[in-house]
Design an enzyme around this catalytic site. Structure first.
Site, mmCIF file in Angstrom:
data_model
loop_
_atom_site.group_PDB
_atom_site.id
_atom_site.type_symbol
_atom_site.label_atom_id
_atom_site.label_comp_id
_atom_site.label_asym_id
_atom_site.label_seq_id
_atom_site.Cartn_x
_atom_site.Cartn_y
_atom_site.Cartn_z
ATOM 1 N N TYR A 96 0.114 9.082 -1.114
ATOM 2 C CA TYR A 96 0.755 10.380 -0.924
ATOM 3 C C TYR A 96 -0.259 11.452 -1.282
ATOM 4 O O TYR A 96 -0.948 11.351 -2.301
ATOM 5 C CB TYR A 96 2.019 10.503 -1.783
ATOM 6 C CG TYR A 96 3.079 9.508 -1.372
ATOM 7 C CD1 TYR A 96 3.878 9.740 -0.254
ATOM 8 C CD2 TYR A 96 3.264 8.320 -2.080
ATOM 9 C CE1 TYR A 96 4.833 8.824 0.148
ATOM 10 C CE2 TYR A 96 4.221 7.396 -1.680
ATOM 11 C CZ TYR A 96 5.005 7.657 -0.574
ATOM 12 O OH TYR A 96 5.952 6.743 -0.170
ATOM 13 N N GLY A 156 -21.770 12.617 0.455
ATOM 14 C CA GLY A 156 -21.800 12.303 -0.969
ATOM 15 C C GLY A 156 -20.597 11.544 -1.468
ATOM 16 O O GLY A 156 -20.340 11.476 -2.680
ATOM 17 N N HIS A 177 0.855 -1.192 0.000
ATOM 18 C CA HIS A 177 0.000 0.000 0.000
ATOM 19 C C HIS A 177 0.883 1.232 0.000
ATOM 20 O O HIS A 177 1.910 1.264 0.678
ATOM 21 C CB HIS A 177 -0.890 0.018 1.243
ATOM 22 C CG HIS A 177 -1.246 1.394 1.723
ATOM 23 N ND1 HIS A 177 -0.499 2.069 2.683
ATOM 24 C CD2 HIS A 177 -2.240 2.249 1.368
ATOM 25 C CE1 HIS A 177 -1.026 3.252 2.898
ATOM 26 N NE2 HIS A 177 -2.085 3.398 2.122
#
Length: 242
Positions: free
Chosen positions: A40, A191, A37
Protein backbone atom coordinates in the site's frame (compact mmCIF):
# COMPACT_ATOMS: atom_id res chain seq x y z
CA UNK A 1 -5.82 12.66 -13.31
CA UNK A 2 -4.81 15.73 -11.29
CA UNK A 3 -1.16 15.26 -12.23
CA UNK A 4 -1.94 14.84 -15.93
CA UNK A 5 -4.03 18.02 -15.84
CA UNK A 6 -1.20 19.96 -14.20
CA UNK A 7 1.46 18.63 -16.59
CA UNK A 8 -0.68 19.69 -19.54
CA UNK A 9 -0.02 23.32 -18.52
CA UNK A 10 3.65 22.85 -19.34
CA UNK A 11 4.82 23.80 -15.84
CA UNK A 12 7.00 20.79 -15.16
CA UNK A 13 10.09 22.37 -13.63
CA UNK A 14 10.96 22.16 -9.93
CA UNK A 15 8.52 19.36 -9.16
CA UNK A 16 9.34 16.85 -6.45
CA UNK A 17 7.84 13.43 -5.73
CA UNK A 18 7.34 12.12 -2.22
CA UNK A 19 6.42 8.46 -1.78
CA UNK A 20 5.77 6.34 1.26
CA UNK A 21 4.37 2.87 1.57
CA UNK A 22 4.47 -0.52 3.22
CA UNK A 23 5.16 -3.87 1.59
CA UNK A 24 5.20 -7.45 2.78
CA UNK A 25 6.01 -10.67 0.94
CA UNK A 26 6.07 -14.07 2.66
CA UNK A 27 7.37 -17.25 0.99
CA UNK A 28 6.83 -20.02 3.58
CA UNK A 29 9.11 -23.05 3.72
CA UNK A 30 6.17 -25.48 3.77
CA UNK A 31 4.80 -25.82 0.21
CA UNK A 32 1.27 -26.24 1.58
CA UNK A 33 1.35 -22.69 2.97
CA UNK A 34 0.72 -20.02 0.32
CA UNK A 35 2.87 -17.09 -0.63
CA UNK A 36 1.30 -13.75 0.19
CA UNK A 37 2.03 -10.21 -0.93
CA UNK A 38 0.64 -6.83 -0.03
CA UNK A 39 1.70 -3.30 -0.81
CA UNK A 40 0.00 0.00 0.00
CA UNK A 41 1.50 3.32 -1.07
CA UNK A 42 0.91 7.06 -1.18
CA UNK A 43 2.35 9.46 -3.77
CA UNK A 44 2.51 13.22 -3.56
CA UNK A 45 3.81 15.73 -6.13
CA UNK A 46 4.80 19.16 -4.85
CA UNK A 47 6.17 22.38 -6.30
CA UNK A 48 9.33 24.00 -4.96
CA UNK A 49 7.31 26.15 -2.55
CA UNK A 50 5.66 23.07 -1.04
CA UNK A 51 2.33 23.43 -2.83
CA UNK A 52 0.77 20.02 -3.45
CA UNK A 53 0.10 19.56 -7.16
CA UNK A 54 -1.29 16.02 -7.03
CA UNK A 55 -1.61 13.02 -4.72
CA UNK A 56 -2.91 9.47 -5.07
CA UNK A 57 -2.97 6.08 -3.38
CA UNK A 58 -2.31 2.63 -4.77
CA UNK A 59 -1.92 -0.87 -3.49
CA UNK A 60 -3.36 -4.31 -3.12
CA UNK A 61 -2.97 -7.80 -1.75
CA UNK A 62 -2.89 -11.21 -3.43
CA UNK A 63 -2.50 -14.86 -2.45
CA UNK A 64 -0.30 -17.28 -4.40
CA UNK A 65 -0.82 -20.90 -3.32
CA UNK A 66 1.54 -23.69 -4.25
CA UNK A 67 -1.23 -26.16 -3.42
CA UNK A 68 -4.80 -24.97 -3.75
CA UNK A 69 -7.04 -24.95 -0.69
CA UNK A 70 -10.21 -23.27 -1.89
CA UNK A 71 -11.32 -22.31 1.61
CA UNK A 72 -8.14 -20.23 1.98
CA UNK A 73 -8.95 -18.22 -1.14
CA UNK A 74 -12.53 -17.77 0.07
CA UNK A 75 -11.32 -16.57 3.48
CA UNK A 76 -8.93 -13.95 2.09
CA UNK A 77 -11.36 -12.63 -0.49
CA UNK A 78 -14.23 -12.45 2.01
CA UNK A 79 -12.23 -10.22 4.32
CA UNK A 80 -11.02 -8.00 1.50
CA UNK A 81 -14.58 -7.69 0.21
CA UNK A 82 -15.75 -6.68 3.68
CA UNK A 83 -13.12 -3.95 3.87
CA UNK A 84 -14.03 -2.67 0.41
CA UNK A 85 -17.79 -2.77 1.02
CA UNK A 86 -17.42 -0.47 4.04
CA UNK A 87 -16.45 2.30 1.63
CA UNK A 88 -18.17 1.48 -1.66
CA UNK A 89 -20.06 -1.51 -3.10
CA UNK A 90 -18.21 -0.85 -6.34
CA UNK A 91 -14.72 -1.22 -4.88
CA UNK A 92 -14.41 -5.00 -4.48
CA UNK A 93 -15.66 -6.10 -7.92
CA UNK A 94 -13.64 -3.34 -9.58
CA UNK A 95 -10.40 -3.97 -7.68
CA UNK A 96 -10.78 -7.75 -7.74
CA UNK A 97 -11.07 -7.64 -11.54
CA UNK A 98 -8.08 -5.30 -11.66
CA UNK A 99 -6.06 -7.80 -9.62
CA UNK A 100 -7.10 -10.69 -11.86
CA UNK A 101 -5.87 -8.73 -14.87
CA UNK A 102 -2.73 -7.36 -13.24
CA UNK A 103 -1.44 -10.55 -11.56
CA UNK A 104 -1.48 -12.46 -14.84
CA UNK A 105 1.50 -14.09 -16.57
CA UNK A 106 0.64 -13.33 -20.19
CA UNK A 107 3.34 -15.48 -21.79
CA UNK A 108 2.35 -18.52 -19.69
CA UNK A 109 -1.38 -17.72 -19.96
CA UNK A 110 -1.85 -18.32 -16.27
CA UNK A 111 -2.66 -16.26 -13.20
CA UNK A 112 0.04 -15.76 -10.58
CA UNK A 113 -2.32 -17.04 -7.91
CA UNK A 114 -5.92 -16.73 -6.74
CA UNK A 115 -5.79 -12.95 -6.80
CA UNK A 116 -7.08 -10.44 -4.29
CA UNK A 117 -7.45 -6.72 -4.92
CA UNK A 118 -5.36 -4.17 -6.79
CA UNK A 119 -5.85 -0.45 -7.36
CA UNK A 120 -3.81 2.55 -8.43
CA UNK A 121 -4.18 6.29 -9.08
CA UNK A 122 -6.92 6.49 -6.45
CA UNK A 123 -7.55 10.19 -5.88
CA UNK A 124 -11.31 10.73 -6.22
CA UNK A 125 -12.79 11.98 -2.95
CA UNK A 126 -11.03 13.30 0.10
CA UNK A 127 -7.54 12.14 1.04
CA UNK A 128 -8.83 11.22 4.51
CA UNK A 129 -11.56 8.96 3.12
CA UNK A 130 -9.22 7.15 0.73
CA UNK A 131 -6.58 6.75 3.43
CA UNK A 132 -9.25 5.23 5.67
CA UNK A 133 -10.08 2.75 2.90
CA UNK A 134 -6.41 1.84 2.44
CA UNK A 135 -5.99 1.30 6.19
CA UNK A 136 -9.05 -0.95 6.32
CA UNK A 137 -7.68 -3.08 3.47
CA UNK A 138 -4.26 -3.34 5.09
CA UNK A 139 -5.95 -4.12 8.38
CA UNK A 140 -7.34 -7.39 7.01
CA UNK A 141 -3.88 -8.91 6.58
CA UNK A 142 -3.37 -10.36 10.05
CA UNK A 143 -6.80 -12.00 10.20
CA UNK A 144 -6.70 -13.15 6.59
CA UNK A 145 -3.23 -14.69 6.37
CA UNK A 146 -1.88 -15.76 9.76
CA UNK A 147 -4.60 -18.38 10.45
CA UNK A 148 -3.88 -19.87 7.02
CA UNK A 149 -0.14 -19.84 7.62
CA UNK A 150 -0.52 -21.52 11.00
CA UNK A 151 -2.85 -24.20 9.67
CA UNK A 152 -0.95 -25.02 6.48
CA UNK A 153 2.45 -24.99 8.19
CA UNK A 154 1.33 -28.12 10.04
CA UNK A 155 0.65 -30.00 6.78
CA UNK A 156 3.07 -32.79 5.85
CA UNK A 157 5.22 -32.51 2.74
CA UNK A 158 8.16 -34.23 1.07
CA UNK A 159 10.73 -33.79 -1.67
CA UNK A 160 8.12 -33.95 -4.45
CA UNK A 161 6.19 -31.06 -2.93
CA UNK A 162 9.36 -29.03 -2.53
CA UNK A 163 10.24 -29.56 -6.21
CA UNK A 164 6.76 -28.35 -7.23
CA UNK A 165 7.17 -25.38 -4.92
CA UNK A 166 10.45 -24.47 -6.65
CA UNK A 167 8.74 -24.58 -10.06
CA UNK A 168 5.91 -22.34 -8.84
CA UNK A 169 8.49 -20.00 -7.32
CA UNK A 170 10.04 -19.86 -10.79
CA UNK A 171 6.74 -18.54 -12.14
CA UNK A 172 6.72 -15.94 -9.38
CA UNK A 173 10.21 -14.78 -10.37
CA UNK A 174 9.21 -14.58 -14.03
CA UNK A 175 6.21 -12.43 -13.22
CA UNK A 176 8.08 -10.07 -10.94
CA UNK A 177 10.98 -9.49 -13.31
CA UNK A 178 8.92 -9.18 -16.48
CA UNK A 179 5.52 -7.76 -15.54
CA UNK A 180 5.53 -6.24 -12.05
CA UNK A 181 5.29 -2.45 -12.24
CA UNK A 182 6.95 -1.91 -8.88
CA UNK A 183 10.00 -3.96 -9.84
CA UNK A 184 10.36 -2.19 -13.19
CA UNK A 185 9.94 1.18 -11.50
CA UNK A 186 12.63 0.25 -8.96
CA UNK A 187 15.09 -0.65 -11.72
CA UNK A 188 14.56 2.78 -13.30
CA UNK A 189 15.32 4.83 -10.17
CA UNK A 190 18.88 6.28 -10.13
CA UNK A 191 20.87 5.10 -7.13
CA UNK A 192 18.19 2.60 -6.10
CA UNK A 193 18.94 -0.04 -3.47
CA UNK A 194 18.56 -3.01 -5.82
CA UNK A 195 18.50 -5.45 -2.89
CA UNK A 196 15.30 -3.78 -1.67
CA UNK A 197 13.75 -4.06 -5.13
CA UNK A 198 14.52 -7.78 -5.38
CA UNK A 199 13.60 -8.70 -1.82
CA UNK A 200 10.24 -10.02 -3.05
CA UNK A 201 11.87 -13.00 -4.77
CA UNK A 202 11.81 -16.48 -3.16
CA UNK A 203 15.01 -18.18 -2.01
CA UNK A 204 14.42 -21.54 -3.73
CA UNK A 205 13.56 -21.52 -7.44
CA UNK A 206 13.37 -24.15 -10.14
CA UNK A 207 12.77 -24.21 -13.89
CA UNK A 208 11.90 -27.21 -16.07
CA UNK A 209 11.28 -27.26 -19.80
CA UNK A 210 7.58 -27.76 -20.66
CA UNK A 211 6.79 -29.34 -17.32
CA UNK A 212 3.21 -30.55 -16.83
CA UNK A 213 1.91 -32.13 -13.62
CA UNK A 214 0.26 -35.56 -13.57
CA UNK A 215 -3.37 -35.45 -14.67
CA UNK A 216 -5.76 -35.36 -11.73
CA UNK A 217 -3.05 -34.55 -9.18
CA UNK A 218 -3.18 -31.70 -6.66
CA UNK A 219 -0.58 -29.92 -8.77
CA UNK A 220 -2.80 -30.33 -11.83
CA UNK A 221 -5.75 -28.95 -9.86
CA UNK A 222 -3.82 -25.77 -9.11
CA UNK A 223 -2.66 -25.32 -12.70
CA UNK A 224 -6.19 -25.80 -14.07
CA UNK A 225 -7.43 -23.12 -11.68
CA UNK A 226 -4.69 -20.68 -12.67
CA UNK A 227 -5.27 -21.19 -16.40
CA UNK A 228 -9.06 -21.07 -16.14
CA UNK A 229 -11.55 -18.26 -15.76
CA UNK A 230 -11.08 -16.18 -12.56
CA UNK A 231 -13.40 -17.34 -9.78
CA UNK A 232 -15.60 -15.27 -7.51
CA UNK A 233 -13.89 -16.57 -4.39
CA UNK A 234 -15.69 -14.26 -1.96
CA UNK A 235 -19.12 -15.72 -2.67
CA UNK A 236 -18.13 -19.23 -3.74
CA UNK A 237 -19.49 -22.22 -1.85
CA UNK A 238 -16.48 -24.03 -0.47
CA UNK A 239 -16.23 -27.60 0.78
CA UNK A 240 -13.61 -27.25 3.48
CA UNK A 241 -10.87 -29.81 3.91
CA UNK A 242 -9.74 -30.59 7.43
Amino acid sequence: PALKEYLSTGEVNDLSMWVNGISCIVHPVNPKAPTVHFNYRHFQITKEDGTVVAWWFGGGQDLTPIYLFEEDAHHVHSLLKGACDKHSPEYYPKFKKWADEYFYHTARKEARGVGGIFFDDLDSGSKEDIFSFVKDCAGTFEASYFPILQKRSEEKYGEAERKWQALRHGRYVEFNLVYDRGTKFGFSVPGVNIEAVLMSLPLTVGFMYKHLPKFGSEEDKLLKTLTGKPKDWATATINEKE
